[in-house]
Enzyme design. Structure first.
Site, short mmCIF file in Angstrom:
data_model
loop_
_atom_site.label_atom_id
_atom_site.label_comp_id
_atom_site.label_asym_id
_atom_site.label_seq_id
_atom_site.Cartn_x
_atom_site.Cartn_y
_atom_site.Cartn_z
N ARG A 281 -12.44 -27.58 -10.34
CA ARG A 281 -13.39 -28.97 -10.75
C ARG A 281 -14.33 -29.60 -9.65
NH1 ARG A 281 -8.18 -33.07 -11.75
NH2 ARG A 281 -7.12 -30.97 -11.96
N LYS B 132 0.30 -24.45 -1.86
CA LYS B 132 1.36 -24.25 -2.91
C LYS B 132 2.09 -22.96 -2.31
CE LYS B 132 -2.40 -22.71 -5.77
NZ LYS B 132 -2.40 -23.54 -7.53
N1 BES Z 1 -5.75 -22.76 -9.84
C1 BES Z 1 -5.01 -22.95 -10.09
C2 BES Z 1 -4.60 -23.92 -11.62
C3 BES Z 1 -3.69 -22.77 -12.52
C4 BES Z 1 -1.88 -22.71 -12.27
C5 BES Z 1 -4.01 -21.10 -12.62
C6 BES Z 1 -1.27 -21.47 -12.14
C7 BES Z 1 -3.16 -19.88 -13.15
C8 BES Z 1 -1.95 -20.00 -12.54
C9 BES Z 1 -5.61 -25.03 -9.59
O1 BES Z 1 -6.70 -24.76 -8.85
C10 BES Z 1 -3.97 -25.82 -9.37
O2 BES Z 1 -4.26 -25.80 -8.18
N2 BES Z 1 -4.75 -26.37 -10.18
C11 BES Z 1 -3.44 -28.23 -10.05
C12 BES Z 1 -3.81 -28.64 -10.46
C13 BES Z 1 -3.60 -30.31 -9.93
C14 BES Z 1 -2.79 -30.08 -8.21
C15 BES Z 1 -4.05 -32.22 -10.46
C16 BES Z 1 -2.05 -27.61 -11.11
O3 BES Z 1 -2.50 -26.95 -12.02
O4 BES Z 1 -1.19 -27.91 -10.39
MN MN Z 2 -5.62 -25.22 -6.94
#
Ligand code: BES
Ligand code: MN
Ligand code: ZN
Length: 497
Positions: A348, A274
Site C-alpha cells: 500500500r 515473515k
Molecule cells: N504481499 C503480502 C500479501 C500476500 C500474502 C500476497 C500472501 C500473497 C500471498 C503483503 O505485502 C502483506 O504482507 N500483507 C500483510 C498485511 C498485514 C501486515 C496488515 C498480510 O496480508 O499479512
Molecule cells: Mn508484505
C-alpha cells in the site's frame, strides 16, 4: 518456447496426432473421409453408450490401421448451449491436455463442427488460442531434464473451411496471449533475476512495439518526493524504481486510462519479518506490476485504439540496518503523512505514491490498480475470485462483467467511512495497518483510496489469483497472469469505439 500454429482447409501433415472434435454423431467432410479410412471406427466410438458429448468424452485410437497418424483422438463437445469464447478456449486447453506429453511433432485438429456464439471471433481461432495459453510453461532453469519432460513444442494445424477468418482472429488473440506470457514469465523468474532494475529493463523492451517507456531511479524518485515508496526499499541493496509506460493508440487529446501495479520483487516483510515457511512465494509479490507490463504488451501488440498509461512501482522489501522501522513516519508524495506500524504492509505504501503520481500527472478518466496486497483476500475468496474495490458502481459492474467473460472473476467488497476511520493514526495522518484483526483487505483498500483523489478508481487484490499451484483451465501450474485478459477485454469493450 514457441508453438507453431497454422490454419488450413485440408490436412497437410499425414503424421503425428489427429484430433477430431465432434458435437454430434453426424460426420461431414474430412471427418467422414477419415471414418471411412478407419472402417467406421469413429462412427462406432460416437455411437457407443459410454460416449457422452455432454461430459466431453475423450477416446483415443493408438496406431490406427488405415491411417498414417500415430494416434487419433476423438473428443465430444457439448453444443446444447451456445458456446462462449471461454468454453471454446477451454476446449483448446483440453485438447492440449489430452495429448499428454506426446513427443509427436505434429498435431492436426479438425475443428469444422464447432461454432462460436461470439461476435467477431471464429471458433478455430479460439480453440488455437486455448491450446496456446495452456501450452505455456517455464523450464528455463532445469538444465538436467529429459527431453520428454521439457516444455513441449509442436506444430499445430487447425483444419477449418474459413482459414482467412481464423488467421485474422488468431492474430489478435495471439497478441493478447503474448502479453499473458510476458506476465507469466516475469512472475515466474526468481527474485535474484527479477528485481526493480531488471523488471524496468524488461519494460524497456516494449519500445520495439511503440510503447514509450520512462524509467525513474532512486535519485529521480527522491527529487519527485515518492518517500512512501522509497521507504519500503530502504533495506534493500537493490535500487527502487518506477516505470511509466505510454501507449498512444487513441485520439490525440483523449484522456488516458491508467493501470498501476504493485511491484514488490521480493517481500520478506522487512523488519516485521515473515515466517520462513513459503517465503519463496513472495517472489511473485510483483504480479500486479507484471500484469500491467503484460497488459501494455497486449494493447500495443494488437494496436488498441486507446491511450493507456501503465505504471509499475518497483521495490524490494528487505530487513537490514538501513531498513525502515515500525514507528517511522514518512511523508508521501501527496503530502499526507503515514505512520509505519508494520513494515510488511508495504504494498500500500508503494501504491500510495504510484497512484498519487499517476492521477496528478495524467488526469486519467479511469485508474485501476492491481496488487498482491493482502493475505486476508485469500481467506475471503480463496483462489477463485480476485477482490474488487471501487469508488464507482458503474466501473465495478463493468469490471465484474469482464471478469465473467474472460474467466478472470472478480468479487466486490465494500468501502465505507467506518473502515476508513480504522487507519487514522494518533501521530500522523494515517497508519499503514488497521487497529483490529478484521477486514484486512478492506482497510488496505481504504488506505489506497486516500491516494486516488477524485479519480474514478478500482483496486484489484490479486493475492489469491496470481499463482495457481494446481494449474487452471487455461494455464499449467504456476503464474496465471490473472488480470491481463480481463483488463484487455475491459479496454476493448469500454474504451475502443
Ligand atoms: N504481499 C503480502 C500479501 C500476500 C500474502 C500476497 C500472501 C500473497 C500471498 C503483503 O505485502 C502483506 O504482507 N500483507 C500483510 C498485511 C498485514 C501486515 C496488515 C498480510 O496480508 O499479512
Ligand atoms: Mn508484505
Ligand atoms: Zn507484499
Amino acid at each position: 518456447m514457441k508453438m507453431r500454429i497454422s490454419f488450413n482447409d485440408k490436412i497437410s501433415h499425414d503424421s503425428g496426432v489427429l484430433v477430431l472434435l465432434q458435437s454430434s454423431t453426424t460426420l461431414n467432410g474430412i471427418t467422414k473421409d477419415i471414418d471411412q479410412k478407419l472402417n467406421g471406427q469413429v462412427r462406432k466410438i460416437l455411437g457407443a453408450d459410454s460416449f457422452s458429448f455432454k461430459k466431453g468424452s475423450i477416446v483415443k485410437l493408438p496406431q490406427p490401421a488405415g491411417l498414417p497418424f500415430s494416434e487419433v483422438i476423438v473428443i465430444g463437445v457439448d453444443a446444447e448451449k451456445p458456446l462462449s469464447a471461454q468454453d471454446i478456449e477451454t476446449l483448446g486447453a483440453k485438447i492440449h491436455t489430452s495429448l499428454g506429453n506426446s513427443q509427436e511433432k505434429y498435431a492436426t485438429i479438425v475443428t469444422s463442427e464447432i461454432k462460436a456464439n461470439v461476435k467477431d471471433l471464429v471458433a478455430p481461432a479460439l480453440i488455437a488460442n486455448g491450446v496456446l495459453l495452456k501450452s505455456w510453461c517455464f523450464d528455463d532453469y532445469r538444465t538436467q531434464l529429459e527431453k520428454s519432460d521439457r516444455c513441449q513444442t509442436k506444430r499445430w494445424e487447425f483444419i477449418t473451411d474459413d482459414t482467412a477468418a481464423a488467421k485474422a482472429d488468431f492474430k489478435t488473440l495471439e497478441e493478447i496471449s503474448e502479453g499473458v506470457f510476458l506476465t507469466r514469465h516475469v512472475v515466474s523468474e526468481p527474485p535474484n533475476v527479477i528485481y526493480p532494475k531488471t523488471l524496468a529493463e524488461r519494460a524497456k523492451e516494449l519500445e520495439k512495439l511503440g510503447v514509450r517507456v520512462e524509467i525513474f531511479d532512486e535519485k529521480d524518485l527522491k527529487k519527485l518526493g515518492l518517500n512512501a515508496l522509497l521507504g519500503v526499499g530502504l533495506g534493500s541493496e537493490k535500487e527502487s524504481h518506477m516505470v511509466v509506460m505510454h501507449w498512444e493508440g487513441g485520439k490525440k487529446d483523449a484522456d488516458p486510462i491508467a493501470f498501476v501495479g504493485k511491484g514488490v520483487t521480493f517481500d520478506t516483510g522487512g523488519i516485521s519479518i515473515k515466517p520462513a515457511g513459503d517465503m519463496d512465494e513472495m517472489k511473485w509479490d510483483m504480479a500486479g506490476a507484471g500484469v500491467v507490463l503484460g497488459l501494455m504488451r497486449a494493447l500495443a501488440g494488437r494496436k488498441a485504439k486507446v491511450n493507456a498509461i501503465g505504471v509499475m512501482g518497483l521495490v524490494e522489501n528487505m530487513p537490514s540496518g538501513s531498513a525502515q522501522r515500525p514507528g517511522d513516519i514518512v511523508k508521501s508524495l501527496s503530502g499526507q503523512t503515514i505512520e509505519i506500524l508494520n513494515t510488511d504492509a508495504e504494498g500500500r505504501l508503494v501504491l500510495a505514491d504510484a497512484l498519487w503520481y499517476t492521477q496528478d500527472r495524467f488526469k486519467p478518466k479511469t485508474m485501476i490498480d492491481l496488487a498482491t496486497l493482502t493475505g486476508a483476500i485469500i481467506i475471503s475468496l480463496g483462489n477463485e475470485h480476485a477482490g474488487l474495490f471501487s469508488n464507482s458502481d458503474e466501473l465495478a459492474n463493468n469490471l465484474a462483467d469482464c471478469g465473467l467473460a474472460t474467466g478472470e472473476k472478480l468479487w466486490r467488497l465494500p468501502l465505507a467511512k467506518a473502515y476508513d476511520k480504522d487507519i487514522d493514526s494518533v501521530v500522523a495522518d494515517m497508519k499503514n495497518i488497521g487497529s483490529g484483526r478484521g477486514a484486512g483487505s478492506i482497510t488496505a483498500a481504504q488506505f489506497l483510496q486516500r491516494f486516488v483523489n477524485k479519480t474514478t478508481w478500482a483496486h484489484l487484490d490479486i493475492a489469491g489469483t496470481s499463482w495457481n499451484k494446481k494449474g487452471g483451465s487455461l494455464a499449467q501450474a504456476g503464474a496465471t497472469a490473472f488480470g491481463v485478459r480481463l483488463l484487455n477485454h475491459f479496454v476493448a469493450t469500454h474504451y475502443e469505439h
